[in-house]
Scaffold this active site. Structure first.
Site, mmCIF file in Angstrom:
data_model
loop_
_atom_site.group_PDB
_atom_site.id
_atom_site.type_symbol
_atom_site.label_atom_id
_atom_site.label_comp_id
_atom_site.label_asym_id
_atom_site.label_seq_id
_atom_site.Cartn_x
_atom_site.Cartn_y
_atom_site.Cartn_z
ATOM 1 N N PRO A 87 0.815 -1.227 0.000
ATOM 2 C CA PRO A 87 0.000 0.000 0.000
ATOM 3 C C PRO A 87 0.843 1.269 0.000
ATOM 4 O O PRO A 87 0.319 2.357 -0.219
ATOM 5 C CB PRO A 87 -0.833 -0.119 1.281
ATOM 6 C CG PRO A 87 -0.230 -1.196 2.087
ATOM 7 C CD PRO A 87 0.656 -2.019 1.220
ATOM 8 N N GLU A 114 2.749 -7.667 8.616
ATOM 9 C CA GLU A 114 2.737 -6.231 8.913
ATOM 10 C C GLU A 114 3.575 -5.442 7.914
ATOM 11 O O GLU A 114 3.481 -4.240 7.827
ATOM 12 C CB GLU A 114 3.297 -5.983 10.308
ATOM 13 C CG GLU A 114 2.373 -6.191 11.482
ATOM 14 C CD GLU A 114 1.004 -6.767 11.208
ATOM 15 O OE1 GLU A 114 0.903 -8.017 11.158
ATOM 16 O OE2 GLU A 114 0.050 -6.018 11.070
ATOM 17 N N ARG A 152 -3.771 -6.899 -20.921
ATOM 18 C CA ARG A 152 -4.655 -6.300 -21.919
ATOM 19 C C ARG A 152 -3.898 -5.439 -22.925
ATOM 20 O O ARG A 152 -4.406 -5.151 -24.001
ATOM 21 C CB ARG A 152 -5.753 -5.466 -21.239
ATOM 22 C CG ARG A 152 -6.632 -6.310 -20.332
ATOM 23 C CD ARG A 152 -7.770 -5.536 -19.726
ATOM 24 N NE ARG A 152 -8.803 -5.218 -20.693
ATOM 25 C CZ ARG A 152 -9.012 -4.042 -21.234
ATOM 26 N NH1 ARG A 152 -8.271 -3.025 -20.884
ATOM 27 N NH2 ARG A 152 -9.958 -3.855 -22.117
ATOM 28 N N ASP A 167 -11.132 2.030 -24.373
ATOM 29 C CA ASP A 167 -11.390 1.874 -22.938
ATOM 30 C C ASP A 167 -11.416 3.188 -22.186
ATOM 31 O O ASP A 167 -10.805 4.153 -22.610
ATOM 32 C CB ASP A 167 -10.223 1.114 -22.281
ATOM 33 C CG ASP A 167 -10.283 -0.347 -22.523
ATOM 34 O OD1 ASP A 167 -11.350 -0.837 -22.853
ATOM 35 O OD2 ASP A 167 -9.227 -0.986 -22.362
#
Ligand code: ADE
Length: 248
Positions: A87, A114, A152, A167
């Site tokens: 993250p 963690e 893709r 797209d």
């Protein structure tokens, strides 16, 4: 293109790539997805991949040695880039997916617990990648997202040539709305213009709807969008955005 995924949960990938477009791309030989168990790169009896954090804290931290061993063994002297999914990483988006598709191979390291010993991101991985501002229980779902979105962009993976270029995000804004049969469903009608046979009119309508939807849902994208004078004119015609009425 080849994807190598390093994880302590290889079984999580058993079915996710066994259907749909990714599976077809694998069958056609356009991509390869290899999943590696991080524990196979440990050298101790317990196949330990994590340890307590220096300085004390809750939880466990993934150890650097097996991750370095896995990446170095996969690279085999090549300079294929490795990315740590976390993250804290650079936000993964359309542009980055297209960029990554230029590599013949990328290595994806799935973090858990963690955190991951910082030496992995500082000295081993090309970059940390995040798929969004939320915390997953691990990098595995993020690796699936990266493989799918990057694939893709490999020529031949997505059926119709035009569809990737059309797209959402490809042209800086969101995609236009799509309709199919039935023409009327529970009183909700498909827009009349789509039956006009006038391709110029249909294109202008689609562009206008895409612009409206982008202004409503993602005003941040409008700031960077390359708008033509015609786009500005279409936007001016726009009434207050909202849910389409059944009859429109
Ligand atoms: N691991 C945990 N959360 C993540 C996120 N948002 N993106 C990528 N990897 C993650």
């Amino acid at each position: 293109m080849r994807f190598d995924i390093i994880t302590i949960f290889p079984e999580m990938f058993a079915t996710v790539f066994s259907g749909g477009v990714v599976r077809k791309a694998v069958e056609k030989g356009l991509i390869r997805v290899n999943v590696h168990n991080l524990r196979d790169f440990t050298t101790d009896k317990h196949r330990q991949v994590d340890d307590r954090p220096f300085g004390g804290d809750e939880g466990m931290v993934m150890k650097p040695e097996p991750i370095f061993a896995a990446v170095e063994s996969l690279r085999g002297g090549s300079d294929d880039p490795a990315f740590l999914l976390s993250p804290q990483g650079r936000r993964f988006d359309h542009r980055l997916a297209r960029e990554l598709a230029r590599h013949p191979r990328i290595i994806l390291i799935c973090g858990r617990y963690e955190g991951v010993d910082e030496r992995v991101s500082r000295f081993l991985a090309a970059e940390e990648l995040s798929i969004g501002d939320y915390v997953l229980t691990g990098g595995e779902p993020a690796a699936v997202v990266v493989v799918d979105a990057v694939s893709r962009f490999i020529p031949g993976v997505v059926g119709k040539e035009g569809s990737v270029a059309q797209d959402s995000f490809s042209r800086g804004i969101l995609d236009f709305p799509h309709y199919t049969r039935p023409r009327e469903f529970r009183g909700m009608k498909a827009p009349q213009v789509l039956f006009s046979g006038d391709h110029g009119k249909i294109s202008a309508w689609r562009r206008k709807k895409a612009l409206e939807k982008t202004s409503l849902m993602r005003p941040d994208l409008m700031e960077g969008a390359d708008l033509s004078p015609e786009d500005k004119r279409l936007l001016e015609q726009t009434t207050a955005p909202g849910k389409e009425r059944k009859s429109s």
